[in-house]
Scaffold this motif. Structure first.
Motif, PDB file in Angstrom:
ATOM      1  N   THR A 155      -3.922  -4.532  -0.921  1.00 46.52           N
ATOM      2  CA  THR A 155      -2.842  -3.581  -1.198  1.00 46.52           C
ATOM      3  C   THR A 155      -3.352  -2.319  -1.893  1.00 46.52           C
ATOM      4  N   GLY A 156      -2.553  -1.266  -1.809  1.00 44.04           N
ATOM      5  CA  GLY A 156      -2.823  -0.077  -2.610  1.00 44.04           C
ATOM      6  C   GLY A 156      -1.967  -0.130  -3.867  1.00 44.04           C
ATOM      7  N   TYR A 157      -1.081  -1.127  -3.948  1.00 43.85           N
ATOM      8  CA  TYR A 157      -0.130  -1.252  -5.064  1.00 43.85           C
ATOM      9  C   TYR A 157      -0.597  -2.354  -6.007  1.00 43.85           C
ATOM     10  N   ARG A 158      -1.611  -2.054  -6.782  1.00 39.40           N
ATOM     11  CA  ARG A 158      -2.230  -3.051  -7.672  1.00 39.40           C
ATOM     12  C   ARG A 158      -1.244  -3.580  -8.696  1.00 39.40           C
ATOM     13  N   HIS A 159      -0.526  -2.661  -9.329  1.00 38.89           N
ATOM     14  CA  HIS A 159       0.377  -3.055 -10.417  1.00 38.89           C
ATOM     15  C   HIS A 159       1.565  -3.860  -9.874  1.00 38.89           C
ATOM     16  N   LEU A 160       2.241  -3.320  -8.896  1.00 38.42           N
ATOM     17  CA  LEU A 160       3.411  -4.012  -8.338  1.00 38.42           C
ATOM     18  C   LEU A 160       2.992  -5.290  -7.607  1.00 38.42           C
ATOM     19  N   GLY A 161       1.810  -5.239  -6.953  1.00 34.44           N
ATOM     20  CA  GLY A 161       1.301  -6.404  -6.241  1.00 34.44           C
ATOM     21  C   GLY A 161       1.056  -7.554  -7.208  1.00 34.44           C
ATOM     22  N   LYS A 162       0.427  -7.237  -8.343  1.00 37.75           N
ATOM     23  CA  LYS A 162       0.103  -8.252  -9.358  1.00 37.75           C
ATOM     24  C   LYS A 162       1.396  -8.856  -9.919  1.00 37.75           C
ATOM     25  N   GLN A 163       2.346  -7.972 -10.243  1.00 33.84           N
ATOM     26  CA  GLN A 163       3.645  -8.434 -10.776  1.00 33.84           C
ATOM     27  C   GLN A 163       4.317  -9.394  -9.795  1.00 33.84           C
ATOM     28  N   PHE A 164       4.294  -9.002  -8.505  1.00 32.54           N
ATOM     29  CA  PHE A 164       4.956  -9.814  -7.482  1.00 32.54           C
ATOM     30  C   PHE A 164       4.289 -11.184  -7.375  1.00 32.54           C
ATOM     31  N   ILE A 165       2.939 -11.188  -7.333  1.00 33.95           N
ATOM     32  CA  ILE A 165       2.212 -12.453  -7.169  1.00 33.95           C
ATOM     33  C   ILE A 165       2.501 -13.385  -8.346  1.00 33.95           C
ATOM     34  N   GLU A 166       2.544 -12.818  -9.545  1.00 35.20           N
ATOM     35  CA  GLU A 166       2.812 -13.649 -10.729  1.00 35.20           C
ATOM     36  C   GLU A 166       4.161 -14.362 -10.636  1.00 35.20           C
ATOM     37  N   LYS A 167       5.138 -13.658 -10.048  1.00 40.23           N
ATOM     38  CA  LYS A 167       6.488 -14.244  -9.962  1.00 40.23           C
ATOM     39  C   LYS A 167       6.700 -15.062  -8.686  1.00 40.23           C
ATOM     40  N   SER A 168       5.773 -14.960  -7.747  1.00 40.26           N
ATOM     41  CA  SER A 168       6.038 -15.471  -6.392  1.00 40.26           C
ATOM     42  C   SER A 168       5.910 -16.979  -6.231  1.00 40.26           C
ATOM     43  N   GLY A 169       5.166 -17.615  -7.128  1.00 39.83           N
ATOM     44  CA  GLY A 169       4.902 -19.039  -6.946  1.00 39.83           C
ATOM     45  C   GLY A 169       3.606 -19.271  -6.162  1.00 39.83           C
ATOM     46  N   LEU A 170       2.955 -18.200  -5.723  1.00 37.41           N
ATOM     47  CA  LEU A 170       1.667 -18.348  -5.019  1.00 37.41           C
ATOM     48  C   LEU A 170       0.597 -18.711  -6.055  1.00 37.41           C
ATOM     49  N   LYS A 171      -0.180 -19.765  -5.751  1.00 41.23           N
ATOM     50  CA  LYS A 171      -1.119 -20.258  -6.782  1.00 41.23           C
ATOM     51  C   LYS A 171      -2.513 -19.656  -6.651  1.00 41.23           C
ATOM     52  N   HIS A 172      -3.056 -19.718  -5.454  1.00 42.26           N
ATOM     53  CA  HIS A 172      -4.449 -19.281  -5.299  1.00 42.26           C
ATOM     54  C   HIS A 172      -4.468 -17.976  -4.519  1.00 42.26           C
ATOM     55  N   VAL A 173      -4.570 -16.877  -5.269  1.00 42.37           N
ATOM     56  CA  VAL A 173      -4.520 -15.552  -4.632  1.00 42.37           C
ATOM     57  C   VAL A 173      -5.657 -14.680  -5.143  1.00 42.37           C
ATOM     58  N   GLN A 174      -6.230 -13.921  -4.231  1.00 42.27           N
ATOM     59  CA  GLN A 174      -7.183 -12.879  -4.636  1.00 42.27           C
ATOM     60  C   GLN A 174      -6.589 -11.548  -4.203  1.00 42.27           C
ATOM     61  N   LEU A 175      -6.377 -10.659  -5.172  1.00 44.79           N
ATOM     62  CA  LEU A 175      -5.780  -9.356  -4.839  1.00 44.79           C
ATOM     63  C   LEU A 175      -6.899  -8.347  -4.615  1.00 44.79           C
ATOM     64  N   LEU A 176      -6.915  -7.764  -3.427  1.00 42.92           N
ATOM     65  CA  LEU A 176      -7.945  -6.775  -3.095  1.00 42.92           C
ATOM     66  C   LEU A 176      -7.288  -5.402  -3.006  1.00 42.92           C
ATOM     67  N   THR A 177      -8.065  -4.359  -3.248  1.00 34.14           N
ATOM     68  CA  THR A 177      -7.473  -3.017  -3.153  1.00 34.14           C
ATOM     69  C   THR A 177      -8.125  -2.196  -2.054  1.00 34.14           C
ATOM     70  N   ALA A 178      -7.274  -1.431  -1.380  1.00 35.38           N
ATOM     71  CA  ALA A 178      -7.741  -0.458  -0.384  1.00 35.38           C
ATOM     72  C   ALA A 178      -6.689   0.635  -0.320  1.00 35.38           C
ATOM     73  N   ASP A 179      -7.049   1.777   0.241  1.00 39.35           N
ATOM     74  CA  ASP A 179      -6.136   2.919   0.178  1.00 39.35           C
ATOM     75  C   ASP A 179      -5.296   3.163   1.413  1.00 39.35           C
ATOM     76  N   GLY A 180      -5.818   2.843   2.588  1.00 40.35           N
ATOM     77  CA  GLY A 180      -5.023   3.154   3.778  1.00 40.35           C
ATOM     78  C   GLY A 180      -5.363   2.225   4.929  1.00 40.35           C
ATOM     79  N   ALA A 181      -4.576   2.315   5.987  1.00 44.18           N
ATOM     80  CA  ALA A 181      -4.779   1.492   7.188  1.00 44.18           C
ATOM     81  C   ALA A 181      -4.923   0.009   6.843  1.00 44.18           C
ATOM     82  N   LEU A 182      -4.104  -0.436   5.889  1.00 50.48           N
ATOM     83  CA  LEU A 182      -4.186  -1.825   5.425  1.00 50.48           C
ATOM     84  C   LEU A 182      -3.843  -2.802   6.532  1.00 50.48           C
ATOM     85  N   GLU A 183      -2.976  -2.350   7.438  1.00 50.97           N
ATOM     86  CA  GLU A 183      -2.497  -3.231   8.509  1.00 50.97           C
ATOM     87  C   GLU A 183      -3.620  -3.747   9.389  1.00 50.97           C
TER      88      GLU A 183
END
Ligand SMILES: Nc1ncnc2c1ncn2[C@@H]1O[C@H](COP(=O)(O)OP(=O)(O)OP(=O)(O)O)[C@@H](O)[C@H]1O
Ligand SMILES: O=P(O)(O)OC[C@H]1O[C@H](OP(=O)(O)OP(=O)(O)O)[C@H](O)[C@@H]1O
Ligand SMILES: [Mg+2]
Length: 325
Positions: A122-150
């Motif tokens: 994601t390019g949304y590090r802060h919101l992504g982290k917040q979401f993962i913390e609340k999501s119930g997902l246990k084993h996650v690695q958050l990676l960052t990139a700026d564009g063409a994420l799809e």
């Protein structure tokens, strides 16, 4: 967003004059003394927070991502009606994800472990982290990139993405899908300011209020028509009654009704009244039919440019947030 913003300001008679496309500073002739700076969306929020600028137009997603719940940021207008999109998690349609259609199902997948976490880019590090913390997902690695994420899942550099979705075309074209419970935030263009600036600088507050009032007046009028119809009736009271009882279209506070003077056999007569109302564009034909039913004829329809009503609720809300209300 820049184009939409310039357009909105133009419609509000606040045309931004930028003499040279490579220049980043511009002016608004109807607001002398105001400097307009063109900056990347993330920098707009950062510069409001540091006090370098007083007021900005950005997507709400940017306010939340780079504002990090800073109490100094105040949303002056929360719905500028452009840049509509939402931030969401998306996963491939194929392979191990083919039967996954909700966040709960993603959480329940047996594939993810401490050694092999679900990689979300994601390019949304802060919101992504917040979401993962609340999501119930246990084993996650958050990676960052700026564009063409799809492209990341097909490239094999990530399993899922968190990015903006508007029409959904980019997801579809890349064989990705959204899931139930996977929307993180709804966003559109907003006007955001620094509370501190508006508190301490009277002119900044005055100009912000003027911009807000002009935007409100424009957005309120944008989807309305002004209708004038002639109605047969002996008195204004009689016509008022027909409109108020026989139609759903009553104008802002109520219809404006005036006498129409006609001349018959050399005598001035008062058999008609002119009714003025405003109508939401999509209900135009309903309004015409209802007016006809109660005796309306000669329906004139014109566009509405601005509606300056009483002080808008958003102005009052802003003053309250600044403790000046
Ligand atoms: N597809 C879209 N539909 C509607 N609004 C969008 C869309 N994509 C982005 N936005 C809105 O526009 C804002 C700016 O988007 P984005 O950061 O992609 O712009 P950009 O021109 O690529 O900027 P930068 O050069 O900083 O990357 C986003 O924060 C979001 O609010
Ligand atoms: O749902 P859609 O209508 O297809 O829009 C979504 C796409 O729009 C944005 O990208 P943008 O085109 O701004 O490019 P960027 O990611 O390089 O900034 C966003 O990052 C998505 O990729
Ligand atoms: Mg994109």
């Amino acid at each position: 967003m820049a184009e939409d913003t310039l357009n909105l300001f133009k419609e509000c008679q606040l045309s931004v004059c930028k003499p040279n496309p490579r220049q980043y500073v511009a002016s608004i002739s109807s607001l002398p003394g105001v400097e307009v700076w063109f900056q990347r969306a993330s920098d707009v929020v950062r510069k409001i927070r540091t006090g370098d600028v007083d007021l900005g137009v950005v997507g709400y997603d940017m306010v939340r991502e780079y504002g990090e719940d800073d109490d100094d940021l105040v949303i002056v207008h929360d719905a500028l009606e452009f840049g509509e999109c939402h931030l969401a998690i998306a996963i491939p349609k194929y392979g191990i994800f083919s039967d996954v259609s909700s966040l709960a199902e993603l959480c329940a997948m047996p594939q993810w472990s401490a050694e092999r976490p679900l990689r979300i880019v994601t390019g949304y590090r802060h919101l992504g982290k917040q979401f993962i913390e609340k999501s119930g997902l246990k084993h996650v690695q958050l990676l960052t990139a700026d564009g063409a994420l799809e492209a990341a899942p097909a490239m094999g550099t990530a399993d899922a993405i968190i990015d903006l979705v508007s029409t959904g075309t980019t997801l579809r074209e890349n064989n990705l899908k959204e899931i139930n419970g996977g929307t993180i935030l709804n966003s559109q263009g907003v006007l955001v300011a620094s509370k501190n600036s508006l508190h301490h600088r009277k002119t900044a507050l005055q100009i912000t209020r003027e911009i807000l009032e002009r935007i409100e007046a424009y957005l309120r009028a944008k989807d309305q028509f002004l209708i004038t119809a002639n109605m047969r009736g002996k008195s204004k009271d009689e016509v008022a009654n027909l409109i108020l009882e026989g139609t759903n279209f009553h104008g802002l506070q109520g219809p404006t009704i005036n006498t129409v003077f006609t001349k018959k056999n050399g005598k001035v007569q008062e058999d008609y009244c002119a009714v003025v109302i405003c109508v939401t564009k999509k209900y135009l034909y309903d309004a015409v039919k209802q007016l006809r039913k109660v005796g309306g004829s000669g329906v004139l329809v014109s566009p509405l440019t601005y509606i300056f009503d009483e002080e808008p609720a958003r102005v009052q809300k802003l003053m309250k947030k600044l403790n000046c209300g």
